[in-house]
Structures are given as C-alpha cells and as structure tokens.
Scaffold this motif. Structure first.
Motif, PDB file in Angstrom:
ATOM      1  N   GLY A  34       0.822  -1.219   0.000  1.00 32.27           N
ATOM      2  CA  GLY A  34       0.000   0.000   0.000  1.00 32.27           C
ATOM      3  C   GLY A  34       0.849   1.258   0.000  1.00 32.27           C
ATOM      4  O   GLY A  34       0.576   2.206  -0.744  1.00 32.27           O
ATOM      5  N   TRP A  35       1.899   1.276   0.803  1.00 32.58           N
ATOM      6  CA  TRP A  35       2.787   2.444   0.878  1.00 32.58           C
ATOM      7  C   TRP A  35       3.473   2.667  -0.463  1.00 32.58           C
ATOM      8  O   TRP A  35       3.554   3.797  -0.942  1.00 32.58           O
ATOM      9  N   PHE A  36       3.995   1.584  -1.061  1.00 35.14           N
ATOM     10  CA  PHE A  36       4.672   1.714  -2.353  1.00 35.14           C
ATOM     11  C   PHE A  36       3.721   2.244  -3.423  1.00 35.14           C
ATOM     12  O   PHE A  36       4.053   3.176  -4.151  1.00 35.14           O
ATOM     13  N   VAL A  37       2.544   1.647  -3.534  1.00 33.59           N
ATOM     14  CA  VAL A  37       1.588   2.058  -4.563  1.00 33.59           C
ATOM     15  C   VAL A  37       1.189   3.516  -4.365  1.00 33.59           C
ATOM     16  O   VAL A  37       1.131   4.295  -5.317  1.00 33.59           O
ATOM     17  N   GLU A  38       0.936   3.913  -3.115  1.00 34.19           N
ATOM     18  CA  GLU A  38       0.540   5.302  -2.823  1.00 34.19           C
ATOM     19  C   GLU A  38       1.638   6.293  -3.204  1.00 34.19           C
ATOM     20  O   GLU A  38       1.371   7.327  -3.813  1.00 34.19           O
ATOM     21  N   ASN A  39       2.876   5.982  -2.883  1.00 28.42           N
ATOM     22  CA  ASN A  39       3.981   6.898  -3.183  1.00 28.42           C
ATOM     23  C   ASN A  39       4.346   6.924  -4.660  1.00 28.42           C
ATOM     24  O   ASN A  39       4.829   7.939  -5.159  1.00 28.42           O
ATOM     25  N   ILE A  40       4.120   5.849  -5.346  1.00 23.48           N
ATOM     26  CA  ILE A  40       4.340   5.832  -6.796  1.00 23.48           C
ATOM     27  C   ILE A  40       3.236   6.639  -7.476  1.00 23.48           C
ATOM     28  O   ILE A  40       3.506   7.465  -8.354  1.00 23.48           O
ATOM     29  N   ALA A  41       1.989   6.429  -7.047  1.00 23.19           N
ATOM     30  CA  ALA A  41       0.856   7.155  -7.638  1.00 23.19           C
ATOM     31  C   ALA A  41       0.945   8.654  -7.380  1.00 23.19           C
ATOM     32  O   ALA A  41       0.579   9.460  -8.245  1.00 23.19           O
ATOM     33  N   SER A  42       1.469   9.058  -6.225  1.00 24.80           N
ATOM     34  CA  SER A  42       1.562  10.482  -5.893  1.00 24.80           C
ATOM     35  C   SER A  42       2.785  11.146  -6.528  1.00 24.80           C
ATOM     36  O   SER A  42       2.931  12.362  -6.465  1.00 24.80           O
ATOM     37  N   GLY A  43       3.688  10.369  -7.116  1.00 30.13           N
ATOM     38  CA  GLY A  43       4.880  10.936  -7.754  1.00 30.13           C
ATOM     39  C   GLY A  43       6.069  11.069  -6.825  1.00 30.13           C
ATOM     40  O   GLY A  43       7.107  11.594  -7.218  1.00 30.13           O
ATOM     41  N   LYS A  44       5.944  10.605  -5.589  1.00 25.33           N
ATOM     42  CA  LYS A  44       7.081  10.654  -4.665  1.00 25.33           C
ATOM     43  C   LYS A  44       8.163   9.649  -5.059  1.00 25.33           C
ATOM     44  O   LYS A  44       9.334   9.868  -4.805  1.00 25.33           O
ATOM     45  N   ILE A  45       7.743   8.561  -5.638  1.00 19.65           N
ATOM     46  CA  ILE A  45       8.670   7.578  -6.198  1.00 19.65           C
ATOM     47  C   ILE A  45       8.438   7.567  -7.703  1.00 19.65           C
ATOM     48  O   ILE A  45       7.322   7.333  -8.166  1.00 19.65           O
ATOM     49  N   ILE A  46       9.483   7.864  -8.477  1.00 16.19           N
ATOM     50  CA  ILE A  46       9.374   7.932  -9.933  1.00 16.19           C
ATOM     51  C   ILE A  46      10.062   6.705 -10.522  1.00 16.19           C
ATOM     52  O   ILE A  46      11.289   6.579 -10.478  1.00 16.19           O
ATOM     53  N   LEU A  47       9.255   5.816 -11.056  1.00 20.93           N
ATOM     54  CA  LEU A  47       9.797   4.553 -11.555  1.00 20.93           C
ATOM     55  C   LEU A  47      10.611   4.703 -12.833  1.00 20.93           C
ATOM     56  O   LEU A  47      11.566   3.960 -13.034  1.00 20.93           O
ATOM     57  N   GLY A  48      10.244   5.644 -13.705  1.00 23.82           N
ATOM     58  CA  GLY A  48      10.964   5.800 -14.971  1.00 23.82           C
ATOM     59  C   GLY A  48      12.448   6.017 -14.763  1.00 23.82           C
ATOM     60  O   GLY A  48      13.284   5.425 -15.452  1.00 23.82           O
ATOM     61  N   GLY A  49      12.796   6.866 -13.818  1.00 19.75           N
ATOM     62  CA  GLY A  49      14.210   7.113 -13.519  1.00 19.75           C
ATOM     63  C   GLY A  49      14.891   5.886 -12.955  1.00 19.75           C
ATOM     64  O   GLY A  49      16.042   5.589 -13.286  1.00 19.75           O
ATOM     65  N   LEU A  50      14.172   5.164 -12.115  1.00 12.70           N
ATOM     66  CA  LEU A  50      14.728   3.938 -11.536  1.00 12.70           C
ATOM     67  C   LEU A  50      14.950   2.883 -12.613  1.00 12.70           C
ATOM     68  O   LEU A  50      16.006   2.243 -12.650  1.00 12.70           O
TER      69      LEU A  50
END
Length: 164
Positions: A34-50
C-alpha cells in the motif's frame, strides 16, 4: 574447501546472501504494498528514472563481469593458475556466471518497463515491478559477491621468479 569453513558466517552470507536479500525484499514489498503504490501514484517515487538507472547499471555490470570471467578463464599462471580446477575456483566461476546471467536478464527485463506507462494500481503490474526489483537486488548482490572475491584473488601477489 575444508568442511569447517562451510559453516562459518562469512561462507553462509557469501553463499546465500543474494537469495536471502531477495526474500527480504519480497516480504517487504508484500507488507508495504500500500505504501509503495501510494507513493508511486503520488509521484514521490518515480519509476521511470529507476528503470533507466538500473538498465544502465545492469548493462555495465554485465560487461564488467564478462571481463572478469575472461581474465579468470585465460590466466594460467600465478595464484589464479594455482587454484584453477579447485572447488573454490569452480564456485567462484559459478558466482561470476550467475551474476553475469542475472545482469543480462535484468537488462532485458528493464527495456519494456522503461517504455511502458505502467499503472501500479493493478496487482499484476505491482508484482511485475516488484519481481523486477528483486532481480535487481539479486544481480547487485551477486555482483558484489563476485567483486569482493575477485578483489581477494587479485590481491594475492604472484611469486617473483627472479629475486631482488
């Protein structure tokens, strides 16, 4: 390798560290989904760069490991020549091949993730990305294992044939 060495903490960490690291990550990704999905959806974690960073790193890692494999496979003298064919060298060569294959798989695995626009709310998509990150952890810890062992191997000074 003497049997007593097989039960030391260093041997256990070396041998099973990558798999244990992956198991810890998969457990954490399940618990904190839940924490991961929420932070990815909010833009706090940007997967493209990773995805891009891991792709570049994995490609470089694979090339480095291929050169280590070539060095070890072709060196016939000195310390490496002396331990050629030993159980320790066979295990090291397996470590190198495993890390090289994982780096290659990770490189290929990263390409579609870099170009697709993923919706992380879907369970399948979340686990695709989570297992991708698990493969990164496996590749990184396998690379670390090879680098540390290779450093030990090449630090052994070859014998001087002409003293002085």
């Amino acid at each position: 390798m003497p049997n007593s060495d097989r039960h030391t903490i260093g041997y256990i960490i070396e041998r099973f560290g990558p798999a244990a690291s992956v198991a810890v990550w998969l457990f954490a990704s399940y618990v904190f989904r839940g924490w991961f999905v929420e932070n990815i959806a909010s833009g706090k974690i940007i997967l493209g760069g990773l995805f891009s960073a891991v792709f570049g790193w994995a490609a470089i890692q694979t090339g480095f490991l291929f050169s280590v494999f070539g060095f070890v496979a072709t060196k016939g003298d000195g310390f490496i020549g002396e331990i050629r064919g030993s159980p320790v060298m066979k295990r090291f060569q397996w470590y190198v091949l495993q890390a090289m294959y994982m780096g290659f798989i990770l490189t290929i695995y990263s390409i579609p993730l870099m170009i697709l626009n993923l919706d992380m709310k879907g369970s399948i998509t979340y686990w695709v990305v989570s297992t991708w990150f698990a493969s990164f952890i496996w590749a990184f810890t396998s690379f670390l294992r090879v680098a540390l062992n290779f450093g030990k191997m090449v630090s052994v000074k070859d014998a001087d044939f002409i003293p002085g």
